[in-house]
Structure formats: structure tokens, C-alpha cells
Design an enzyme around this catalytic site. Structure first.
Site, PDB file in Angstrom:
ATOM      1  CD  GLU A 147      -3.282 -10.074   2.459  1.00 57.15           C
ATOM      2  OE1 GLU A 147      -4.288 -10.106   1.952  1.00 57.15           O
ATOM      3  OE2 GLU A 147      -2.041  -9.550   1.870  1.00 57.15           O
ATOM      4  CG  ASP A 163      -8.945  -5.611   0.979  1.00 56.80           C
ATOM      5  OD1 ASP A 163      -9.196  -5.511  -0.022  1.00 56.80           O
ATOM      6  OD2 ASP A 163      -8.983  -6.544   0.865  1.00 56.80           O
TER       7      ASP A 163
END
Length: 394
Positions: A147, A163
């Protein structure tokens, strides 16, 4: 900011005034795109595919960037979802590197081995891969993502396991002075070591591991997804939460959420089953019901953290303390001493296994792992180049 310069060198006061008006040299500004070099040290022979997906900070539109950093907005989606355009960029072969350009974006850089990822569009936008969904079309693909945000203030780039834990990689940035900083590498044997640790942990933690029919270990789900899918007991954190609630019926929990504001403190006590926080004047500023495992692992629900100046910062601190199991040993939070983390038998064993096997001890194993600066993040206000290094699965 203009540094101090002698008037003899400038020659005249007028010239100094002109320089102050013009501001810093253009080279100091963050460019519209910067190079990202992807190095494939995985040792895997499959084709590698890259994707740069997110929101353009120039237009606010959602879309993808091509290898040159050009932005493409997603077309309208449908109901049911329609196939998204192929946004893949060919990645480097094993032992090679490829350089692309990344624009002013807030989003994800995906990479997948052997097969392209499947993306679809709804009327609300892009459907991201859902690793917790057994019917997701990407379930049998080995993939991961990083990210990042690149804006006028610089680059923030992280390696994330919020996640899932999957194909390993590290992130880096080259600064204006030529130095490079990197994070995210695992220790030797660390990749397999995480899965081994989960398999050896009683209580359902081994059930987080997902394996393809050919025997390839693809990923370990986060404990939040483990609870949500039922493979990890919903009561897995109850004993610890109950002990915390009991302790703070007679003890005060002091939270100092801002490292640069030591005078901003909040005081928590449990009364009537609710943890109430007061400020230095004694006024109640926020309250928390006893959280469950999903709330702890996801830092949401009863541990919701709004983007405000009081509840959010307190909740972030509580979330980190629950996941790291430091709330019973340290009534002044946040506890930023890594030796205190994950020492209780009831803890986030997923985060414990990952942090123990990263080369620098840093990881993003839950949403607020940045409390106490334990996150695997690189940042620079004047980045010259970014790096993504894909490591061996060993």
C-alpha cells in the site's frame, strides 16, 4: 525553506528578496511520478504480473496506472459485477528487475505469480480480491500487495499483513541525499517459519493457513478473517479481555496517545461493565463496552477509532495493547517496549509469529500496528525512487 546565505554571495538585498519570493528550487518538490523498481528475488519461474490500482490524488477518480505512470479511470461497473479492463504490467523474471513509474496515488501495488488477478467493477467501483471469501476467483492464485500514498508531502510505502500473510516482499525508498531505507524483509527461514508457528499454536490458529490443491501454501488469513469465517473461535480473546476488564475496575489505565504531547492524557476505569475515560479535569470523554475478538483483531466495532482527536487515539492505543497483550503488565499505555509484546498465552499469535520473523522486527500485522512505530513503513518527503523487492518463499 531557503537556508541562510551571506549577502556577499547574493550581491544585493534585491536578489535575496527575489529568491525568497520564488521559494525552494523546483527540484525539491515531489514530482508527479517517481520510479518504482521491482526486483524479483523470489526464485520462482512463473510469469509475474504487476498492478497499480487506487485513487488519483489529482482528480479524485478511482482507476489504475500503467507502466509509465499514466492514469486510467475505471469505466462504469454493473450489477452483477462486470470484468475490469486488464490493468496488468509484465513483471521481471526471476533474478531480474523492472522499473515503472508511479503517480500521485493512494492505493495498492499488487503482484501475482503464474496467473493474472481477476478484478471486477460494480456500480460502486472496483471489487478488490477478498482472501477470506472461498468463492473469490483469486483464491488459488499466489499474490500479495503493498500500500502506498504519493502526494505533495512525499511517499509513504508499506508492506502489509493486515489482511493476510503471503508471498514475502520488502519496500524501500531512495532519499534526496542518495541514502536508501528499507523494511519488510524476513529473517532466513522466516516465511516457512510463520506457517510453522501457526501450525504449532493450539486453539485453531493453524486453520488460518490456506493451501492450493497442488500443495502450495498460499497464505495465512488474518485472525479477524479467521473469526469472521469461523475457523478461529470467536471466544479466542475472551479470557484476556475479561482479565483486563477486571484489572481496571480497581486500577487506572493511563493513555497518552500522542508521543509529542505528553501532557495530553486520559484515564480509564471500568464501572458497571463499561470502561470510561476521563480527561485531566475529570470529565468523561469517551466510553468502551467490552470488545470481542473481532473488535480486537479488526480494531473496530466496540473498539471503533474515528478520525477525531479523542476517541480515535484512545481506541488505537487500546487496540494495540489488546493485540500485543500489554494491558495487564503496563497500566501506562502505549507500551512501546517490544520485549513486553505477545508475552501472554492469550494474544494475537498471528502478529507475534510475523514480528518475530521480520529482519527488523517491524510489520503491519494489524490495523494499528503503527502505535509505537512498530509498522513496516518507509517515508520520505522528497523521494527519488521507490523499491519493491520480492523475496524467496522459504
Amino acid at each position: 525553506m531557503l537556508t541562510r546565505i551571506s549577502t556577499a554571495l547574493l550581491g544585493t538585498v534585491a536578489l535575496l528578496g527575489a529568491l525568497l519570493t520564488l521559494g525552494p528550487p523546483a527540484a525539491a518538490a515531489v514530482p508527479d511520478t517517481i520510479p518504482l523498481t521491482i526486483t524479483n528475488d523470489s526464485g520462482r519461474g512463473e510469469a509475474l504480473y504487476l498492478y497499480n490500482l487506487g485513487t488519483s490524488l489529482t482528480t479524485g477518480q478511482q482507476g489504475w496506472a500503467d507502466a509509465n505512470g499514466g492514469f486510467h479511470a475505471w469505466p462504469a461497473g454493473g450489477d452483477p459485477p462486470t470484468p475490469a479492463p486488464d490493468a496488468s504490467i509484465p513483471g521481471p523474471a526471476a533474478g531480474r528487475s523492472t522499473t515503472v513509474r508511479i503517480p500521485r496515488f493512494s492505493g495498492r501495488i499488487y503482484f501475482s505469480y503464474g496467473r493474472k488477478l481477476v478484478f471486477r467493477l460494480t456500480t460502486g467501483g472496483l471489487v478488490q480480491p477478498a482472501v477470506q471469501n472461498p468463492t473469490d476467483p483469486n483464491q488459488d492464485i499466489l499474490f500479495n500487495w503493498s500500500e502506498y500514498t504519493l502526494d505533495s508531502s512525499g511517499l509513504w510505502l508499506n508492506s502489509t499483513q493486515v489482511d493476510m500473510f503471503s508471498a514475502p516482499y520488502a519496500v524501500g525508498v531512495r532519499r534526496a541525499d542518495g541514502s536508501t531505507v528499507t523494511t519488510g524483509h524476513l529473517r532466513t527461514g522466516g516465511y516457512n517459519g510463520v506457517f510453522t508457528a501457526l501450525r504449532g499454536q493450539p486453539g485453531g490458529w493453524a486453520n488460518l493457513i490456506r493451501t492450493r490443491s497442488d500443495g502450495t501454501v498460499l497464505r495465512a488469513l488474518s485472525p479477524l478473517y479467521g473469526v469472521e469465517t469461523g475457523v478461529l473461535p470467536a471466544t479466542v480473546m475472551d479470557d484476556y479481555v475479561n482479565r483486563v476488564w477486571q484489572k481496571y475496575t480497581t486500577t487506572t489505565l493511563t493513555v497518552t496517545p500522542f508521543a509529542d504531547q505528553p501532557g495530553t492524557r486520559y484515564y480509564g476505569r471500568v464501572s458497571g461493565g463499561v470502561m470510561n475515560f476521563t480527561d485531566t479535569s475529570g470529565a468523561v470523554v469517551t466510553s468502551f463496552q467490552k470488545p470481542d475478538a473481532a473488535g480486537v483483531f479488526g480494531c473496530h466495532g466496540r473498539l471503533d477509532a474515528p478520525n477525531d482527536a479523542v476517541r480515535g487515539p484512545i481506541s488505537r492505543t487500546l487496540c494495540a495493547g489488546f493485540n500485543r497483550s500489554t494491558l495487564l503488565v503496563e497500566p501506562a499505555q502505549p507500551d512501546t517496549t517490544p520485549a513486553d509484546f505477545y508475552q501472554d498465552a492469550v494474544t494475537n499469535h498471528y502478529a507475534r509469529a510475523i514480528h518475530a520473523r521480520t529482519a527488523d522486527g517491524k510489520a503491519y500485522a494489524f490495523a494499528f500496528d503503527d502505535v509505537g512505530q512498530q509498522e513496516s513503513l518507509v517515508h520520505d518527503g522528497s523521494p527519488r525512487e521507490a523499491y519493491l523487492t520480492l523475496d524467496p518463499l522459504s
